[in-house]
Design an enzyme around this catalytic site. Sequence first.
Site, PDB file in Angstrom:
ATOM      1  N   CYS A 112     -64.210-127.825  47.289  1.00 36.31           N
ATOM      2  CA  CYS A 112     -63.406-128.371  46.186  1.00 36.31           C
ATOM      3  C   CYS A 112     -63.435-127.433  44.978  1.00 36.31           C
ATOM      4  CB  CYS A 112     -63.911-129.777  45.856  1.00 36.31           C
ATOM      5  SG  CYS A 112     -62.740-130.798  44.945  1.00 36.31           S
ATOM      6  N   HIS A 113     -64.048-127.843  43.860  1.00 38.18           N
ATOM      7  CA  HIS A 113     -64.159-126.983  42.675  1.00 38.18           C
ATOM      8  C   HIS A 113     -65.406-126.103  42.720  1.00 38.18           C
ATOM      9  CE1 HIS A 113     -61.307-130.022  41.205  1.00 38.18           C
ATOM     10  NE2 HIS A 113     -60.962-129.173  40.254  1.00 38.18           N
ATOM     11  N   GLY A 114     -66.251-126.253  43.747  1.00 33.53           N
ATOM     12  CA  GLY A 114     -67.482-125.481  43.866  1.00 33.53           C
ATOM     13  C   GLY A 114     -67.294-123.968  43.744  1.00 33.53           C
TER      14      GLY A 114
END
Length: 197
Positions: A112-114
């Site tokens: 995801c936003h990792g």
Amino acid sequence: MANELSGRKVAVLATDGYEQVELTEPVRALKEAGAAVTIVSIKAGTIQGFQHDEKGDSVAVDQTLEEAKPDSFDALVLPGGVMNPDTLRMTEKAVAFTRHFVTSGKPIAAICHGPWTLIDAEGVRGRRMTSWPSLKTDLRNAGAQWEDSEVVTDQGLVTSRNPGDIPAFCRKMIEEFREGRHERRGANDQGASRAAG
């Protein structure tokens, strides 16, 4: 398969604002595969998870970045959520911790936003990746080859887009973590050399 990661130590780097299922499900899969999992954060105590924009559960922090030694871990997981990686990428110790896994060739799984934190750790140039769609331009500007797929693997780097991709993400994560360190980093070797020079 049980015990395929027996003896492997995995760090999960997160702070307040992580997407709950993107931390809890990979942790569960890793433990079922026999890995020893350590939640590493910028602070002691607990960190607050979210389910989209609603508060979820908290998890206990096992080690702070002050205590955690990246050399003692075999692999790294970077959960998503918007606040979590945005805070991590602004924290010098978190970026340095992540950079250890990039430069040493240890496997990394980010969802995801990792991958935001990986940009600041200089870990995306020349790599095939995916992410939450809003990171596409950031990753491309940092030199990544972004694609819209449920899971993308590139020399020990595993990335996925969103919670719906978690089953595929966990399968590939365990596969790459079992394979271990990737000595050859290709274009990233040159990027790391330039950064060090």
